[in-house]
Motif scaffolding. Sequence first.
Motif, PDB file in Angstrom:
ATOM      1  N   HIS A 142       0.921  -1.204   0.152  1.00 41.24           N
ATOM      2  CA  HIS A 142       0.110   0.019  -0.058  1.00 41.24           C
ATOM      3  C   HIS A 142       0.757   1.317  -0.096  1.00 41.24           C
ATOM      4  CE1 HIS A 142       1.171   0.249   4.080  1.00 41.24           C
ATOM      5  NE2 HIS A 142       0.766  -0.888   4.456  1.00 41.24           N
ATOM      6  N   LYS A 143       0.312   2.383  -0.075  1.00 46.27           N
ATOM      7  CA  LYS A 143       1.025   3.591   0.003  1.00 46.27           C
ATOM      8  C   LYS A 143       1.653   3.852   1.348  1.00 46.27           C
ATOM      9  CE  LYS A 143      -1.673   5.980  -3.199  1.00 46.27           C
ATOM     10  NZ  LYS A 143      -2.683   7.377  -3.848  1.00 46.27           N
ATOM     11  N   VAL A 144       2.876   4.202   1.242  1.00 44.35           N
ATOM     12  CA  VAL A 144       3.581   4.484   2.546  1.00 44.35           C
ATOM     13  C   VAL A 144       3.963   6.053   2.700  1.00 44.35           C
ATOM     14  CG1 VAL A 144       4.193   2.340   2.542  1.00 44.35           C
ATOM     15  CG2 VAL A 144       5.837   4.162   1.744  1.00 44.35           C
ATOM     16  N   GLY A 145       4.494   6.601   3.743  1.00 42.54           N
ATOM     17  CA  GLY A 145       4.992   7.867   4.114  1.00 42.54           C
ATOM     18  C   GLY A 145       6.365   7.870   3.412  1.00 42.54           C
ATOM     19  N   THR A 146       6.778   9.138   3.601  1.00 42.48           N
ATOM     20  CA  THR A 146       8.191   9.361   3.193  1.00 42.48           C
ATOM     21  C   THR A 146       9.229   8.663   3.883  1.00 42.48           C
ATOM     22  OG1 THR A 146       7.599  11.339   1.968  1.00 42.48           O
ATOM     23  CG2 THR A 146      10.065  11.199   2.434  1.00 42.48           C
ATOM     24  N   PHE A 147      10.273   7.798   3.457  1.00 46.15           N
ATOM     25  CA  PHE A 147      11.295   7.468   4.150  1.00 46.15           C
ATOM     26  C   PHE A 147      12.386   7.348   3.353  1.00 46.15           C
ATOM     27  CE2 PHE A 147       7.725   5.315   5.880  1.00 46.15           C
ATOM     28  CZ  PHE A 147       7.754   5.751   7.386  1.00 46.15           C
ATOM     29  N   PRO A 148      13.687   7.868   3.799  1.00 44.97           N
ATOM     30  CA  PRO A 148      13.758   8.504   5.012  1.00 44.97           C
ATOM     31  C   PRO A 148      13.127   9.749   5.415  1.00 44.97           C
ATOM     32  CG  PRO A 148      15.864   7.754   3.817  1.00 44.97           C
ATOM     33  CD  PRO A 148      14.844   7.823   2.741  1.00 44.97           C
ATOM     34  N   ASN A 149      13.019   9.933   6.629  1.00 47.15           N
ATOM     35  CA  ASN A 149      12.520  11.382   6.922  1.00 47.15           C
ATOM     36  C   ASN A 149      13.242  11.871   8.030  1.00 47.15           C
ATOM     37  OD1 ASN A 149      11.071  10.654   9.302  1.00 47.15           O
ATOM     38  ND2 ASN A 149       9.483   9.417   8.100  1.00 47.15           N
ATOM     39  N   ALA A 150      12.786  12.884   8.575  1.00 46.39           N
ATOM     40  CA  ALA A 150      13.597  13.801   9.826  1.00 46.39           C
ATOM     41  C   ALA A 150      13.710  12.997  10.781  1.00 46.39           C
ATOM     42  CB  ALA A 150      13.161  15.156   9.705  1.00 46.39           C
ATOM     43  N   ASP A 151      12.824  12.183  11.246  1.00 45.12           N
ATOM     44  CA  ASP A 151      12.645  11.549  12.399  1.00 45.12           C
ATOM     45  C   ASP A 151      12.828  10.017  12.354  1.00 45.12           C
ATOM     46  OD1 ASP A 151      12.206  13.762  13.990  1.00 45.12           O
ATOM     47  OD2 ASP A 151      10.056  13.752  13.138  1.00 45.12           O
ATOM     48  N   ASN A 152      13.087   9.508  11.022  1.00 45.81           N
ATOM     49  CA  ASN A 152      13.403   8.164  10.785  1.00 45.81           C
ATOM     50  C   ASN A 152      14.013   8.003   9.694  1.00 45.81           C
ATOM     51  OD1 ASN A 152      12.693   5.260   9.398  1.00 45.81           O
ATOM     52  ND2 ASN A 152      12.130   5.247  11.587  1.00 45.81           N
ATOM     53  N   PRO A 153      15.357   8.036   9.661  1.00 46.40           N
ATOM     54  CA  PRO A 153      16.430   8.290   8.597  1.00 46.40           C
ATOM     55  C   PRO A 153      16.714   6.971   7.686  1.00 46.40           C
ATOM     56  CG  PRO A 153      17.683   7.837  10.656  1.00 46.40           C
ATOM     57  CD  PRO A 153      16.079   8.005  10.998  1.00 46.40           C
ATOM     58  N   ASN A 154      15.815   5.885   7.881  1.00 44.42           N
ATOM     59  CA  ASN A 154      16.007   4.767   7.304  1.00 44.42           C
ATOM     60  C   ASN A 154      15.270   4.338   5.939  1.00 44.42           C
ATOM     61  OD1 ASN A 154      17.517   4.171   9.629  1.00 44.42           O
ATOM     62  ND2 ASN A 154      15.440   3.596  10.723  1.00 44.42           N
ATOM     63  N   THR A 155      15.487   3.572   4.974  1.00 47.29           N
ATOM     64  CA  THR A 155      15.048   3.240   3.761  1.00 47.29           C
ATOM     65  C   THR A 155      14.181   1.809   3.781  1.00 47.29           C
ATOM     66  OG1 THR A 155      16.590   4.567   2.635  1.00 47.29           O
ATOM     67  CG2 THR A 155      15.626   3.140   1.394  1.00 47.29           C
ATOM     68  N   ILE A 156      13.156   2.000   3.311  1.00 49.26           N
ATOM     69  CA  ILE A 156      12.411   0.430   3.101  1.00 49.26           C
ATOM     70  C   ILE A 156      13.212  -0.292   2.240  1.00 49.26           C
ATOM     71  CG2 ILE A 156      10.540  -0.545   2.379  1.00 49.26           C
ATOM     72  CD1 ILE A 156       9.002   1.798   3.024  1.00 49.26           C
ATOM     73  N   SER A 157      13.593  -1.576   2.764  1.00 54.28           N
ATOM     74  CA  SER A 157      14.374  -2.715   1.665  1.00 54.28           C
ATOM     75  C   SER A 157      13.677  -3.941   1.942  1.00 54.28           C
ATOM     76  CB  SER A 157      15.879  -2.557   2.127  1.00 54.28           C
ATOM     77  OG  SER A 157      15.993  -3.087   3.368  1.00 54.28           O
TER      78      SER A 157
ATOM     79  N   THR B 116       6.743   8.105  12.056  1.00 51.51           N
ATOM     80  CA  THR B 116       5.679   6.847  11.636  1.00 51.51           C
ATOM     81  C   THR B 116       4.958   7.460  10.504  1.00 51.51           C
ATOM     82  OG1 THR B 116       4.298   7.479  13.549  1.00 51.51           O
ATOM     83  CG2 THR B 116       5.603   5.790  13.610  1.00 51.51           C
ATOM     84  N   ASP B 117       4.216   6.962   9.652  1.00 52.01           N
ATOM     85  CA  ASP B 117       3.406   7.452   8.545  1.00 52.01           C
ATOM     86  C   ASP B 117       2.116   7.259   9.016  1.00 52.01           C
ATOM     87  OD1 ASP B 117       2.956   4.546   8.303  1.00 52.01           O
ATOM     88  OD2 ASP B 117       4.073   4.429   6.382  1.00 52.01           O
ATOM     89  N   ASP B 118       1.087   7.445   8.012  1.00 54.40           N
ATOM     90  CA  ASP B 118      -0.307   7.250   8.205  1.00 54.40           C
ATOM     91  C   ASP B 118      -0.859   5.834   8.484  1.00 54.40           C
ATOM     92  OD1 ASP B 118      -0.713   9.988   7.797  1.00 54.40           O
ATOM     93  OD2 ASP B 118      -1.222  10.079   5.726  1.00 54.40           O
ATOM     94  N   ASN B 119       0.168   4.871   8.224  1.00 53.01           N
ATOM     95  CA  ASN B 119      -0.308   3.517   8.516  1.00 53.01           C
ATOM     96  C   ASN B 119       0.238   3.250   9.912  1.00 53.01           C
ATOM     97  OD1 ASN B 119      -1.143   2.832   5.652  1.00 53.01           O
ATOM     98  ND2 ASN B 119       0.878   3.571   5.125  1.00 53.01           N
ATOM     99  N   ASN B 120       0.834   4.161  10.670  1.00 54.93           N
ATOM    100  CA  ASN B 120       1.476   3.875  11.897  1.00 54.93           C
ATOM    101  C   ASN B 120       2.497   3.042  11.916  1.00 54.93           C
ATOM    102  OD1 ASN B 120      -0.743   5.584  13.633  1.00 54.93           O
ATOM    103  ND2 ASN B 120      -1.930   3.993  12.787  1.00 54.93           N
TER     104      ASN B 120
END
Length: 334
Positions: A105-120, A195-199
Amino acid sequence: MKLHALNIKNSNRVNAIKLSTLALVVSSLVACGGGEAIVDTSTTTDSSQSITDNGTGTSSSTQGVFCEYSYSDYNESESVQATSAADWSCTGTTRDLVANGIPDHKVGTFPNADNPNTISEQSVNESYTLEPVETTQATMLGGPRGMIGVVLNGIKIDAGTGGSCDDSGTDCDLGDNSGNWNIEALSQDTFSFGTDDNNAHVQPDGTYHYHGMPEGFVALRGGNSTTMTLIGWAADGFPIYARYGYSDSSDATSALTAMTGSYQHVTTVSANRPSTDIYPLGTFGQDWEYIAGSGDLDECNGRVGVTPEFPDGIYHYYATDTYPFFQRCVKGEV
């Protein structure tokens, strides 16, 4: 590296504390679910080993339910751009999952200022019993204790965090759970875990995981106030539903209602707790206590009742909009 600043959403709160004495890791979030304490210790265990009650255990069968759930499609979200794959099967006495940990599903922006990690991509291989046995005991899971459950799309559930504060509240670290006060992800606004809109957010190894209601997946499953929606399986083999359950747990013709957890803020605040003027109640896992009957669910955010898939009734869990959001313990044998 510790930053001598506190990531606080409410700027008024910043003025109330000396920032130079506070420490917070923002750039190195680690495994979530590190050490929250939220269950009734008179009937539960904090061990990673299961406690079973062979005298009163109640067995249920989940055979034939979502045994052939399979999904594979490209996720065009800017922070994903990869194929999401999850394949469930039932073989013999087990329900088996092979997935790649990429959300569908759609996710928020990663990395972001409070979570500097990339989905892999991850290697997700889980096997749960098709004959779960409910016991009278609860077993804490999550984080280093082991995965507590997984959503049908292969994304793990981990409601707690690896962050904590010391007693003074001047040393808080989002990536270190050695402090006495375990920071919650969703029941406070002092700290941000990105966290994004999917918690959900991302661990340093690229693992995208849910801390609360997986809104994007619930929407994909057509979840709404007119139907119960099965969204996953817990480590003990019992099903997990999203938000809505029957108002009468034994009557499938009763109205659907949003389930509520049975946790409330503690009435007696420990003298060792960091100041509530800076960290309001709800900031830490220790701020919550299970009060039987104060909500719809037990200490593991579950109950026995009928569901569309199990018309004769079964023990099952809920993702809720209230604390603890997802179960932090399981009531079945593991």
